[in-house]
Motif scaffolding. Structure first.
Motif, PDB file in Angstrom:
ATOM      1  N   GLU A 108      45.674 -20.292  -5.714  1.00 21.67           N
ATOM      2  CA  GLU A 108      44.374 -19.784  -6.256  1.00 21.67           C
ATOM      3  C   GLU A 108      43.330 -20.335  -5.093  1.00 21.67           C
ATOM      4  OE1 GLU A 108      46.170 -21.043  -8.701  1.00 21.67           O
ATOM      5  OE2 GLU A 108      46.381 -19.654 -10.273  1.00 21.67           O
ATOM      6  N   LYS A 112      39.848 -27.735 -14.439  1.00 21.01           N
ATOM      7  CA  LYS A 112      41.098 -27.390 -14.648  1.00 21.01           C
ATOM      8  C   LYS A 112      41.805 -27.340 -13.368  1.00 21.01           C
ATOM      9  CE  LYS A 112      40.450 -25.317 -18.933  1.00 21.01           C
ATOM     10  NZ  LYS A 112      41.659 -25.769 -20.087  1.00 21.01           N
ATOM     11  N   GLU A 115      38.648 -18.547 -11.802  1.00 15.48           N
ATOM     12  CA  GLU A 115      38.853 -19.135 -13.247  1.00 15.48           C
ATOM     13  C   GLU A 115      40.200 -19.027 -13.726  1.00 15.48           C
ATOM     14  OE1 GLU A 115      36.649 -18.590 -17.491  1.00 15.48           O
ATOM     15  OE2 GLU A 115      36.567 -16.908 -15.984  1.00 15.48           O
ATOM     16  N   GLY A 116      40.773 -20.087 -14.307  1.00 14.42           N
ATOM     17  CA  GLY A 116      41.982 -20.170 -14.520  1.00 14.42           C
ATOM     18  C   GLY A 116      41.929 -20.452 -16.200  1.00 14.42           C
ATOM     19  N   LYS A 117      42.961 -20.003 -16.838  1.00 10.90           N
ATOM     20  CA  LYS A 117      42.867 -20.483 -18.455  1.00 10.90           C
ATOM     21  C   LYS A 117      43.399 -21.827 -18.519  1.00 10.90           C
ATOM     22  CE  LYS A 117      43.378 -15.845 -20.028  1.00 10.90           C
ATOM     23  NZ  LYS A 117      43.983 -14.732 -20.906  1.00 10.90           N
ATOM     24  N   ASP A 118      44.648 -22.137 -18.164  1.00 12.08           N
ATOM     25  CA  ASP A 118      45.441 -23.642 -18.113  1.00 12.08           C
ATOM     26  C   ASP A 118      45.068 -24.140 -17.066  1.00 12.08           C
ATOM     27  OD1 ASP A 118      46.302 -22.547 -20.641  1.00 12.08           O
ATOM     28  OD2 ASP A 118      47.946 -21.682 -19.840  1.00 12.08           O
ATOM     29  N   GLN A 126      33.154 -28.104 -17.507  1.00 13.66           N
ATOM     30  CA  GLN A 126      32.713 -28.043 -18.981  1.00 13.66           C
ATOM     31  C   GLN A 126      33.090 -29.478 -19.347  1.00 13.66           C
ATOM     32  OE1 GLN A 126      34.956 -25.664 -21.709  1.00 13.66           O
ATOM     33  NE2 GLN A 126      34.084 -26.284 -23.204  1.00 13.66           N
ATOM     34  N   LYS A 179      35.144 -23.610 -14.569  1.00  9.55           N
ATOM     35  CA  LYS A 179      36.274 -24.589 -15.178  1.00  9.55           C
ATOM     36  C   LYS A 179      36.980 -25.410 -14.149  1.00  9.55           C
ATOM     37  CE  LYS A 179      36.594 -21.830 -19.262  1.00  9.55           C
ATOM     38  NZ  LYS A 179      37.732 -21.162 -20.239  1.00  9.55           N
TER      39      LYS A 179
END
Length: 87
Positions: free
Chosen positions: A31, A58, A22-25, A85, A55
């Motif tokens: 990864e 992303k 999972e990454g924020k941005d 999402q 996500k």
């Protein structure tokens, strides 16, 4: 202790056979490469390895391309779950 996961009973110590990405941005190529390397290792404590990409929307274009072959032909005993999402 046993838990139900994907309709199968497995021991709760099977966390070594679960990979969550999972990454924020953005999720980049590095990864995805880590995930692909992890998928090449045999399962340790359960019959399958489970990879969850949270996500997935992303993923950068380069990361999507790096992950495509793995999605088309996943390693044996592997379950890959993509979560995205929507707006």
């Amino acid at each position: 202790m046993y838990k139900k996961r994907f309709g199968k009973e497995i021991h709760s110590a099977a966390t070594t056979d679960l990979f969550s990405l999972e990454g924020k941005d953005a999720l980049g190529v590095d990864e995805v490469r880590k995930l692909r390397r992890w998928l090449t290792i045999k399962p340790f404590s359960s019959p399958e390895k489970i990879a969850i990409v949270l996500k997935a929307e992303k993923l950068t274009l380069e990361a999507q391309n790096a992950f495509l072959k793995t999605l088309e032909e996943p390693p044996q005993n592997t379950i890959i779950v993509l979560s995205a999402q929507t707006d």
